[in-house]
Design a protein around this motif. Structure first.
Motif, PDB file in Angstrom:
ATOM      1  N   PHE A   1       0.834  -1.199   0.000  1.00  0.00           N
ATOM      2  CA  PHE A   1       0.000   0.000   0.000  1.00  0.00           C
ATOM      3  C   PHE A   1       0.867   1.247   0.000  1.00  0.00           C
ATOM      4  O   PHE A   1       2.006   1.242   0.474  1.00  0.00           O
ATOM      5  CB  PHE A   1      -1.002   0.023   1.162  1.00  0.00           C
ATOM      6  N   THR A   2       0.311   2.304  -0.562  1.00  0.00           N
ATOM      7  CA  THR A   2       0.913   3.631  -0.528  1.00  0.00           C
ATOM      8  C   THR A   2      -0.106   4.600   0.042  1.00  0.00           C
ATOM      9  O   THR A   2      -1.206   4.746  -0.509  1.00  0.00           O
ATOM     10  CB  THR A   2       1.349   4.094  -1.931  1.00  0.00           C
ATOM     11  N   LEU A   3       0.244   5.226   1.151  1.00  0.00           N
ATOM     12  CA  LEU A   3      -0.582   6.260   1.760  1.00  0.00           C
ATOM     13  C   LEU A   3      -0.003   7.601   1.330  1.00  0.00           C
ATOM     14  O   LEU A   3       1.102   7.970   1.733  1.00  0.00           O
ATOM     15  CB  LEU A   3      -0.578   6.124   3.281  1.00  0.00           C
ATOM     16  N   PHE A   4      -0.729   8.321   0.506  1.00  0.00           N
ATOM     17  CA  PHE A   4      -0.256   9.603  -0.016  1.00  0.00           C
ATOM     18  C   PHE A   4      -0.368  10.670   1.073  1.00  0.00           C
ATOM     19  O   PHE A   4      -1.417  10.813   1.709  1.00  0.00           O
ATOM     20  CB  PHE A   4      -1.065  10.008  -1.246  1.00  0.00           C
TER      21      PHE A   4
ATOM     22  N   PRO B   1      -5.303  12.157  -3.403  1.00  0.00           N
ATOM     23  CA  PRO B   1      -5.252  13.256  -2.431  1.00  0.00           C
ATOM     24  C   PRO B   1      -4.542  12.823  -1.153  1.00  0.00           C
ATOM     25  O   PRO B   1      -4.539  11.640  -0.794  1.00  0.00           O
ATOM     26  CB  PRO B   1      -6.739  13.557  -2.159  1.00  0.00           C
ATOM     27  N   ALA B   2      -3.948  13.785  -0.469  1.00  0.00           N
ATOM     28  CA  ALA B   2      -3.267  13.495   0.793  1.00  0.00           C
ATOM     29  C   ALA B   2      -4.246  12.861   1.774  1.00  0.00           C
ATOM     30  O   ALA B   2      -5.381  13.317   1.928  1.00  0.00           O
ATOM     31  CB  ALA B   2      -2.683  14.779   1.374  1.00  0.00           C
ATOM     32  N   GLY B   3      -3.803  11.797   2.421  1.00  0.00           N
ATOM     33  CA  GLY B   3      -4.648  11.064   3.364  1.00  0.00           C
ATOM     34  C   GLY B   3      -5.332   9.863   2.768  1.00  0.00           C
ATOM     35  O   GLY B   3      -5.938   9.063   3.498  1.00  0.00           O
ATOM     36  N   SER B   4      -5.259   9.688   1.447  1.00  0.00           N
ATOM     37  CA  SER B   4      -5.881   8.543   0.776  1.00  0.00           C
ATOM     38  C   SER B   4      -4.832   7.471   0.485  1.00  0.00           C
ATOM     39  O   SER B   4      -3.647   7.763   0.334  1.00  0.00           O
ATOM     40  CB  SER B   4      -6.547   8.983  -0.530  1.00  0.00           C
ATOM     41  N   MET B   5      -5.293   6.226   0.396  1.00  0.00           N
ATOM     42  CA  MET B   5      -4.395   5.086   0.249  1.00  0.00           C
ATOM     43  C   MET B   5      -4.749   4.261  -0.980  1.00  0.00           C
ATOM     44  O   MET B   5      -5.925   4.068  -1.300  1.00  0.00           O
ATOM     45  CB  MET B   5      -4.482   4.189   1.498  1.00  0.00           C
ATOM     46  N   LEU B   6      -3.713   3.769  -1.656  1.00  0.00           N
ATOM     47  CA  LEU B   6      -3.872   2.793  -2.733  1.00  0.00           C
ATOM     48  C   LEU B   6      -3.312   1.466  -2.250  1.00  0.00           C
ATOM     49  O   LEU B   6      -2.200   1.409  -1.711  1.00  0.00           O
ATOM     50  CB  LEU B   6      -3.125   3.240  -3.987  1.00  0.00           C
ATOM     51  N   VAL B   7      -4.075   0.387  -2.442  1.00  0.00           N
ATOM     52  CA  VAL B   7      -3.644  -0.965  -2.081  1.00  0.00           C
ATOM     53  C   VAL B   7      -3.577  -1.779  -3.367  1.00  0.00           C
ATOM     54  O   VAL B   7      -4.517  -1.770  -4.175  1.00  0.00           O
ATOM     55  CB  VAL B   7      -4.615  -1.624  -1.082  1.00  0.00           C
ATOM     56  N   TYR B   8      -2.470  -2.494  -3.580  1.00  0.00           N
ATOM     57  CA  TYR B   8      -2.247  -3.188  -4.843  1.00  0.00           C
ATOM     58  C   TYR B   8      -1.417  -4.451  -4.591  1.00  0.00           C
ATOM     59  O   TYR B   8      -0.760  -4.578  -3.541  1.00  0.00           O
ATOM     60  CB  TYR B   8      -1.545  -2.267  -5.850  1.00  0.00           C
ATOM     61  N   PRO B   9      -1.436  -5.411  -5.513  1.00  0.00           N
ATOM     62  CA  PRO B   9      -0.690  -6.660  -5.305  1.00  0.00           C
ATOM     63  C   PRO B   9       0.804  -6.427  -5.221  1.00  0.00           C
ATOM     64  O   PRO B   9       1.392  -5.723  -6.056  1.00  0.00           O
ATOM     65  CB  PRO B   9      -1.050  -7.498  -6.541  1.00  0.00           C
ATOM     66  N   SER B  10       1.448  -7.019  -4.237  1.00  0.00           N
ATOM     67  CA  SER B  10       2.901  -6.887  -4.109  1.00  0.00           C
ATOM     68  C   SER B  10       3.623  -7.521  -5.296  1.00  0.00           C
ATOM     69  O   SER B  10       4.764  -7.156  -5.603  1.00  0.00           O
ATOM     70  CB  SER B  10       3.373  -7.550  -2.813  1.00  0.00           C
ATOM     71  N   ALA B  11       2.971  -8.469  -5.963  1.00  0.00           N
ATOM     72  CA  ALA B  11       3.590  -9.160  -7.096  1.00  0.00           C
ATOM     73  C   ALA B  11       3.585  -8.327  -8.371  1.00  0.00           C
ATOM     74  O   ALA B  11       4.233  -8.699  -9.350  1.00  0.00           O
ATOM     75  CB  ALA B  11       2.864 -10.481  -7.351  1.00  0.00           C
ATOM     76  N   SER B  12       2.875  -7.198  -8.373  1.00  0.00           N
ATOM     77  CA  SER B  12       2.780  -6.397  -9.590  1.00  0.00           C
ATOM     78  C   SER B  12       4.064  -5.621  -9.844  1.00  0.00           C
ATOM     79  O   SER B  12       4.773  -5.238  -8.911  1.00  0.00           O
ATOM     80  CB  SER B  12       1.601  -5.418  -9.496  1.00  0.00           C
TER      81      SER B  12
ATOM     82  N   VAL C   1       9.350  16.145 -10.641  1.00  0.00           N
ATOM     83  CA  VAL C   1       9.916  17.250 -11.413  1.00  0.00           C
ATOM     84  C   VAL C   1      10.092  18.478 -10.528  1.00  0.00           C
ATOM     85  O   VAL C   1      11.098  19.186 -10.614  1.00  0.00           O
ATOM     86  CB  VAL C   1       9.010  17.575 -12.621  1.00  0.00           C
ATOM     87  N   SER C   2       9.128  18.729  -9.659  1.00  0.00           N
ATOM     88  CA  SER C   2       9.227  19.847  -8.720  1.00  0.00           C
ATOM     89  C   SER C   2       8.361  19.548  -7.508  1.00  0.00           C
ATOM     90  O   SER C   2       7.438  18.737  -7.574  1.00  0.00           O
ATOM     91  CB  SER C   2       8.791  21.166  -9.374  1.00  0.00           C
ATOM     92  N   GLY C   3       8.658  20.215  -6.396  1.00  0.00           N
ATOM     93  CA  GLY C   3       7.915  19.974  -5.168  1.00  0.00           C
ATOM     94  C   GLY C   3       8.451  18.767  -4.416  1.00  0.00           C
ATOM     95  O   GLY C   3       9.513  18.223  -4.751  1.00  0.00           O
ATOM     96  N   VAL C   4       7.706  18.354  -3.401  1.00  0.00           N
ATOM     97  CA  VAL C   4       8.099  17.215  -2.574  1.00  0.00           C
ATOM     98  C   VAL C   4       6.924  16.255  -2.451  1.00  0.00           C
ATOM     99  O   VAL C   4       5.790  16.671  -2.194  1.00  0.00           O
ATOM    100  CB  VAL C   4       8.551  17.665  -1.163  1.00  0.00           C
ATOM    101  N   ARG C   5       7.206  14.988  -2.656  1.00  0.00           N
ATOM    102  CA  ARG C   5       6.197  13.927  -2.530  1.00  0.00           C
ATOM    103  C   ARG C   5       6.484  13.133  -1.256  1.00  0.00           C
ATOM    104  O   ARG C   5       7.501  12.451  -1.151  1.00  0.00           O
ATOM    105  CB  ARG C   5       6.256  12.999  -3.751  1.00  0.00           C
ATOM    106  N   TRP C   6       5.573  13.221  -0.281  1.00  0.00           N
ATOM    107  CA  TRP C   6       5.670  12.442   0.951  1.00  0.00           C
ATOM    108  C   TRP C   6       4.692  11.270   0.862  1.00  0.00           C
ATOM    109  O   TRP C   6       3.580  11.405   0.354  1.00  0.00           O
ATOM    110  CB  TRP C   6       5.282  13.286   2.156  1.00  0.00           C
ATOM    111  N   ALA C   7       5.078  10.128   1.395  1.00  0.00           N
ATOM    112  CA  ALA C   7       4.177   8.978   1.409  1.00  0.00           C
ATOM    113  C   ALA C   7       4.628   7.979   2.471  1.00  0.00           C
ATOM    114  O   ALA C   7       5.793   7.975   2.884  1.00  0.00           O
ATOM    115  CB  ALA C   7       4.137   8.295   0.040  1.00  0.00           C
TER     116      ALA C   7
END
Length: 219
Positions: free
Chosen positions: A111-114, A140-151, A159-165
């Motif tokens: 999972f990735t929690l943005f 959006p910040a606070g939302s999560m994506l869940v996906y197969p670990s095998a993928s 490109v610009s800014g900061v991505r936290w997760a």
């Protein structure tokens, strides 16, 4: 099966978490990458020794684990690993698949929690590959994506800014992804029936079948 959990964390919780992360110590993300992933991983990770690290990890773990959609779709046995990462200008994580075993536990789901709103950074999409296509995600910040670990998946260069997760890995009670999907669909159907008609004979039969399949498939 890929699914999203919108607003897993409130805006206030996200802001408080980002404030702690901004003041934290960070290390090269390659320190936790496998030998083949080191060549394509360029990000930073929260230093596990930082005083706030364990508290933040437990906040993500507990909030995720008790969410009803996560429970129904993932059938989690344990969330065995959680890490926080940071991507700034030029940082990316190239095409890879997650290790089958991490810390001695099987990785069935990732999972990735943005933690950054999409408009605060350019690039940095999480891309998950399918058999004949790929899908990009910037939730959006606070939302999560869940996906197969095998993928096969990647994080495109920022490109610009900061991505936290926050990222994490799950060992499910149900190893087979097809079986997890069947259980999720049955559970969704019975909940819909119950909300419309209450506890009917049809609801009872679906519940019986659902529980019997869990008994057969659970590990």
């Amino acid at each position: 099966m890929i699914f999203t959990i919108p607003e897993l964390l409130s805006p206030q919780a996200v802001a408080a978490m980002r404030e702690q992360l901004a003041a934290a110590d960070w290390v090269d993300g390659k320190t936790t990458a496998g030998w083949h992933a080191k060549a394509v991983k360029a990000n930073q990770q929260l230093d596990a020794k930082h005083p706030a690290a364990q508290t933040l990890v437990e906040q993500v773990r507990q909030t995720t684990f008790r969410h009803p959609l996560f429970q129904a779709a993932a059938r989690p046995h344990r969330i065995h690993t959680v890490r926080f990462n940071r991507y700034s200008d030029g940082m990316a994580y190239g095409r890879h698949t997650d290790n089958a075993l991490m810390n001695g536990f099987r990785s069935d789901l990732s999972f990735t929690l943005f933690l950054s709103d999409p408009e605060r950074y350019e690039g940095g999409a999480l891309v998950v590959e399918g058999l004949d296509s790929e899908q990009s995600y910037k939730l959006p910040a606070g939302s999560m994506l869940v996906y197969p670990s095998a993928s096969l998946h990647r994080v495109d260069a920022v490109v610009s800014g900061v991505r936290w997760a926050a990222v994490g890995w799950v060992q499910s009670q149900i190893r087979d992804p097809g079986r997890r999907e069947i259980l999720f669909e049955l559970d969704t159907a019975r909940r819909s029936l119950f909300s419309q008609y209450g506890k009917t004979n049809e609801f009872d039969l679906i519940t019986k079948s659902l529980n019997n399949l869990v008994r057969q498939w659970v590990e």
